[in-house]
Each structure stands twice: as structure tokens, then as C-alpha cells.
Motif scaffolding. Structure first.
Motif, short mmCIF file in Angstrom:
data_model
loop_
_atom_site.label_atom_id
_atom_site.label_comp_id
_atom_site.label_asym_id
_atom_site.label_seq_id
_atom_site.Cartn_x
_atom_site.Cartn_y
_atom_site.Cartn_z
N ALA A 1 -4.46 45.53 6.26
CA ALA A 1 -4.64 45.43 4.81
C ALA A 1 -4.07 46.68 4.14
O ALA A 1 -3.35 46.59 3.13
CB ALA A 1 -6.12 45.27 4.48
N SER B 1 -0.24 46.53 4.18
CA SER B 1 0.29 45.58 3.19
C SER B 1 0.20 46.18 1.80
O SER B 1 1.14 46.06 0.99
CB SER B 1 -0.50 44.27 3.20
N GLU B 2 -0.92 46.81 1.52
CA GLU B 2 -1.10 47.42 0.20
C GLU B 2 -0.07 48.54 -0.03
O GLU B 2 0.51 48.66 -1.10
CB GLU B 2 -2.51 48.00 0.12
N LEU C 1 3.16 46.98 -0.92
CA LEU C 1 3.12 46.45 -2.29
C LEU C 1 3.37 47.59 -3.27
O LEU C 1 4.18 47.48 -4.20
CB LEU C 1 1.77 45.77 -2.54
N LYS C 2 2.67 48.71 -3.03
CA LYS C 2 2.76 49.83 -3.98
C LYS C 2 4.14 50.51 -3.94
O LYS C 2 4.72 50.83 -4.95
CB LYS C 2 1.68 50.87 -3.65
N VAL D 1 1.87 40.86 -0.84
CA VAL D 1 0.95 40.86 0.31
C VAL D 1 1.16 39.59 1.13
O VAL D 1 1.13 39.62 2.37
CB VAL D 1 -0.51 40.99 -0.18
N THR E 1 1.92 39.95 5.11
CA THR E 1 0.79 39.68 5.99
C THR E 1 1.17 39.08 7.35
O THR E 1 0.67 39.55 8.38
CB THR E 1 -0.25 38.79 5.26
#
Ligand code: BEZ
Ligand code: MG
Length: 574
Positions: free
Chosen positions: A115, A118-119, A122-123, A129, A133
Motif C-alpha cells: 500500500a 502504491s501510494e 501515485l504521489k 493505485v 497494485t
């Protein structure tokens, strides 16, 4: 660098050099031997997981993370960035940025889980995500499986005669389903070879190979010789078989059970280039495992030779017709179209490696003759390994380029003596039969951009990333006695390339001597761990000098001779 370069030319050369440095830096290398039953630690996993995440894997619903990052950053596809990175400073910078985000995401994954990784993507790179994933789910599974080893348990169970569950044999990057290790490795169904994936992956490799040859020689090669191994085709489900078919310009025909039973010519219009004549040198292991595939390859050659096409677009037909027209022995259609060669039944290998490593040759033609004597048995039709020395020599006399597929990062061309015995051996045999050393190529199907390198380039890359790389040799030296033996093998296998192909630059031997013999501290470590291999290593360098493979500084030779004499005394207990 010459001072009269234009600024543009200078910038271009600097970029090229920088790209080569990146290639060396990013290359995945083993940093030590596998210890049976031992699992890798986290920091050893970063590069491996990064590589696993760098490919599209539709079977797991994963897209290549470098591609997702490139698209997320608004830079277009990753491949187009790699393609441009030796010509454009912007592309090179973007490539480095993508690689660095990828590395950070893998490190985040190992530290804080899927998690968080993935975050992070994204950032930093706008990767959704949902897109990231599946990749991290795959990496989680691989990561968990790498933490456990059932190798020792399985061995004990096997010794008790218990059932061991089967698992595929492959390269971990090609197929992460090989995990967990410690299972009973199974091969592939020869009727499934080449798999549809292998067929697709082979096309760009063959295209790059032929384009590379054309760009440097002004035209396509009329005849190539290719080495085909068994393990390689098990691991890749027939990638090099597929490459052979692409070179000939035929595609596999599958029956209703999806078995490959024959070939169909790809129309010349679709192929867009001439069909290349191909002499195939097949290992004993391939012959034993892929009998039906040998028949398929032989059928492919004869099918192409019989096509009613212009000879300038069908080099197989041209050469078969020429041989038929020449009359005399070997001039029937079937004889003139014989291209699939291996050892006599029950025999394996070329013995070129033994001849060279035991220093049992004086004239190069002995190497060429040994290769042909061992590998001149014809397969396909109902030949069943019939001796066909004159046919093989005639086929080799036309060869302009030799080639082998490299399918794994774990074993490279100087790790084992088999690459030089096969690819070096066939190249030497071509040199004797044609009078000219052929162009020699290797593919690197494990880099995302399916690279083709010449042998010289591959030797340089192996030398820089392994033999002379402290990460590699210190990893080996952790194993003490065995590690020194591995270093010595690399140097002797490098020597094997000099003996068969002269593809080793002088600086390679200079630097090997400097790193392992002229450095007192290093020499002492090698001697303490394993004086026998150290003795062989120094002896090999002196032999390289003696045979003219290395133009060594006389003072260096004197030093080597002193060290060699000292080691002899040590071994003899003087
Ligand atoms: C093979 O897989 O065919 C092979 C393995 C080791 C040495 C030579 C060939
Ligand atoms: Mg040379």
C-alpha cells in the motif's frame, strides 16, 4: 578524445559513454554463489524485484512499472525513452528519473509494504493505485516465497524416496512461478515449442540482429550459424527455436490440440526482407529433449529451399540450388539442404573447452577441426545423427555471422566454458572453412529493450560487470576457496574467447593482472584461500601472453613469473 571534434560530436560521444556506464551500473549480476537452503536478504532483493517489475506480465494483470511511471510523468512510453537515451540528454535524464523512482518504490515496498509503495508511485509519478497494485501483489508473493527455503527439506524427502511436488524450470525473471525453489524441476512439452509468447518475443530480437548486421556490413547476412541449447529453450519455452524460424521466415503451424506440427512460410511481402540461410549447431541436451523440434527445424529449411522465389530474397534456395548445380557428392536436394547438426547419439559437447583449458593445441585449425568432428552429425528426416562432415563444412564455408541467444542474467559468457566451446567453436570452424572470422553476435533478451551485442561488446560488459567488478569478486571471495576457483574460471573462460575468436581487448588482461596479481594484498588473500586456483590464474595470464593474446608489459610479465614460481614452491612445499 581528439580535440578537433565539433561540440555536437563531443556531446554525442559523452552521451554514448554515459549510456554505457548506465548499462554497466544497471546490469543484474550474481553477488556470490547460491548456498543450498539459504534465502536472500532484503538488500539483495531490490535489484531482482526491480527487474521482475520491469516487464509487462498479462498473465498476472501487471504492466511494466517503468512504463507506468513514464506515462504517469507525461513522458510517453519507456521504450521510446531508452531508444533515444544515447542521443538526447533530456531522454537520458528522464530515463534516470524513472529508474530512480522505480528503485525508491521497490525500497518503499520492502520496508513498508504494497500500500505504501502504491501510494508513493501515485504521489511521485501519478501512477494510479489500480495500475500499480497487481505489480506489488506479484512482488509480495515473490518476496514471501523468497523468504522461505524448502531446498534442504525437499532433498531429505527425496533421499527418503518421498514425493516432491513438480515446478517449472525457468529463469526467475522470465517466470516467477519457479518459486518456491526446492521442487522437482520439469521441462516443457516439445510439441508446445515455441510457445506463442516465445514466438512474439523472438521477432524484435531477430529484427534487431539483422538490422545490426546490415547497418555495419551494408546488407543482410546470406548465411548465419546459430547455437541452440536445451536448457535455454526449456527456460524460455523455445525462444531460440522461434528465432531460428524467424530467420528462415517461417511460422509454426499448430494443430487442434495446439501442438506445433509443421511450419508455414511467411510471405516475402509480409517478411519485408530476404530469408536467411541458417546452419544450426544443436547441443546434445537439446537433441535428447527436443527430437520433434529438430525435425521441425529441418523441415523448415527444406520448405524454404523449395519455395519458388527469387534467389536474392531466399538465400536458402540460392545456396541449395548452387550446391545442386555444382554436381558431385552432396548435391542432391536433401543433402544440399542439410542444416541441423549435433553430436553423435549418446555424445555431448564439442570438447573445444577441454582442448583449450588443457592447453592441448598449437594450430588454430585443430580447434576448428575438433568442433566439426564432434558436431557434424545430421538430424531431421530419418537421418538420426548420420555423420555428414563434408556437408557441414560446406554449409559453414558460407557463414557470415554466428549467433547465440542469452537467456539469463545468472550465467553469462564467461561464467561457464560452454559459451566459448559452442559459439567460439563454431566461429573458429567458420573461419577455417570460409577463410574469414564471422561477425559474432549475442542477444540479451532479458533487458526490456531486446539488445543485440557483438561478442567483443559482450566480453567487455561481462568483464566490467563481473570479473573486474569488486561487487562481483568480493561476493565470490566470501566463499573463500570456491570463490577463488570461480574467479580463476572467469579468467580462463575469457582466455577461451581469445583462443576461439580473438574478441578480448588487451586492457582486459592488463586489468586482470593489476587487480588480482599485482595488488599484494589481493594476491595474499587469493593464495591464502586457494593457492591451486591462484597458481592456475597466474599461469593462464602467462599463457595468454605466450600465445600472443595479450601484449603485456615486460615488467608485468617478470612480476607474474616471480609470483608463479613462488606459488609453485608453495604448492610443492619447498
Ligand atoms: C544445453 O542446455 O543444451 C547445454 C547445457 C550446458 C552446456 C551446453 C549445452
Ligand atoms: Mg585482440
Amino acid at each position: 578524445m581528439s580535440s578537433n571534434l565539433s561540440p555536437e560530436e563531443r556531446d554525442r560521444r559523452v552521451l554514448e559513454l554515459y549510456e554505457q556506464l548506465l548499462e554497466v551500473e544497471q546490469r543484474l549480476i550474481p553477488t556470490g554463489l547460491h548456498v543450498f537452503g539459504q534465502v536472500p536478504v532484503d538488500h539483495e532483493k531490490v535489484d531482482l524485484l526491480k527487474m521482475i517489475a520491469s516487464f509487462d506480465r498479462p498473465e498476472y494483470g501487471c504492466r511494466a512499472l517503468p512504463d507506468l511511471i513514464a506515462v504517469g510523468l507525461g513522458l510517453g512510453g519507456y521504450k521510446s525513452i531508452i531508444d533515444k537515451s544515447n542521443q538526447s540528454a533530456d531522454a537520458l535524464q528522464n530515463r534516470e528519473k524513472i529508474e530512480s523512482i522505480l528503485r525508491d518504490s521497490i525500497e518503499t515496498f520492502l520496508k513498508n509494504g504494497s500500500a505504501a509503495a502504491s501510494e508513493f508511485l501515485l504521489k511521485t509519478a501519478n501512477v494510479s493505485v489500480d495500475d500499480a497494485t497487481p505489480s506489488f501483489a506479484l512482488l509480495s508473493r515473490v518476496g514471501e516465497q523468497l523468504k522461505k527455503s524448502q531446498e534442504l527439506d525437499s532433498l531429505a524427502r527425496a533421499l527418503r524416496g518421498e514425493y516432491i511436488e513438480p515446478g517449472p524450470g525457468a529463469d526467475i525473471i522470465q517466470n516467477p512461478d519457479i518459486l518456491p525453489t526446492g521442487r522437482n524441476t520439469h521441462a516443457v512439452n516439445p510439441y508446445a515449442v515455441p510457445s506463442p509468447l516465445a514466438w512474439r518475443r523472438a521477432e524484435p530480437v531477430v529484427k534487431a540482429l539483422l538490422e545490426r548486421h546490415k547497418s555495419e556490413n551494408g546488407r543482410y547476412p546470406e548465411t548465419m550459424a546459430m547455437v541452440l541449447w536445451g536448457m535455454d529453450n526449456i527456460k524460455t519455452q523455445g525462444e531460440s527455436v522461434a528465432q531460428a524460424l524467424w530467420l528462415l521466415g517461417v511460422k509454426p503451424r499448430r494443430d487442434q490440440m495446439n501442438r506445433v506440427v509443421d511450419v508455414d512460410p511467411i510471405p516475402l511481402k509480409e517478411l519485408g526482407r530476404p530469408r536467411v540461410d541458417l546452419v544450426m549447431t544443436i547441443s546434445g541436451i537439446f537433441r535428447d529433449l527436443f527430437g520433434t523440434t529438430m525435425d521441425l527445424l529441418d523441415r523448415a529449411v527444406r520448405c524454404v529451399a523449395a519455395l519458388d522465389e527469387p534467389e536474392e530474397m531466399n538465400f536458402v534456395r540460392r545456396h541449395v540450388n548452387e550446391q545442386i548445380r555444382s554436381g558431385g557428392t552432396g548435391s542432391s536436394f536433401d543433402e544440399a539442404a542439410t542444416r541441423v547438426f549435433s553430436n553423435a547419439a549418446g555424445n555431448y559437447g564439442t570438447n573445444v573447452n577441454f582442448m583449450i583449458l588443457d592447453s592441448q593445441w598449437e594450430d588454430d585449425s585443430a580447434i576448428a577441426d575438433l568442433f566439426v568432428t564432434r558436431k557434424c552429425f545430421a538430424y531431421g528426416r530419418n537421418l538420426n545423427g548420420k555423420e555428414a562432415k563434408a556437408l557441414m563444412q560446406r554449409a559453414l564455408s558460407r557463414v557470415e555471422a554466428t549467433y547465440q541467444n542469452l537467456d539469463t542474467t545468472e550465467i553469462g559468457i564467461t561464467d561457464v566454458d560452454h559459451y566459448f566451446e559452442y559459439l567460439g567453436g563454431v566461429s573458429k570452424a567458420v573461419e577455417k572453412q570460409s577463410g574469414v572470422l564471422p561477425q559474432i553476435y549475442l542477444s540479451d533478451t532479458l533487458s526490456p529493450d531486446a539488445k543485440i551485442r557483438t561478442l567483443d561488446e559482450t566480453v567487455r560488459l561481462e568483464t566490467r560487470t563481473k570479473t573486474l567488478n569488486p561487487k562481483w569478486y568480493e561476493g565470490m571471495l566470501k566463499h573463500g576457496f570456491r570463490g577463488v576457483a570461480e574467479i580463476e574460471h572467469h579468467i580462463s573462460n575469457t582466455f577461451g574467447w581469445s583462443a576461439t575468436t580473438d574478441a578480448v581487448d588487451n586492457w582486459v588482461y592488463d586489468e586482470i593482472a593489476k587487480t588480482f596479481v599485482l595488488d599484494d594484498e589481493m594476491l595474499q588473500r587469493l593464495r591464502d584461500y586457494n593457492p591451486h586456483s591462484t597458481h592456475s590464474l597466474v599461469g593462464r595470464l602467462l599463457e595468454a601472453k605466450g600465445r600472443g593474446f595479450w601484449d603485456a608489459d615486460e615488467r608485468v610479465v617478470e612480476q607474474l613469473k616471480n609470483v608463479f614460481a613462488g606459488l609453485e614452491d608453495q604448492l610443492e612445499g619447498v
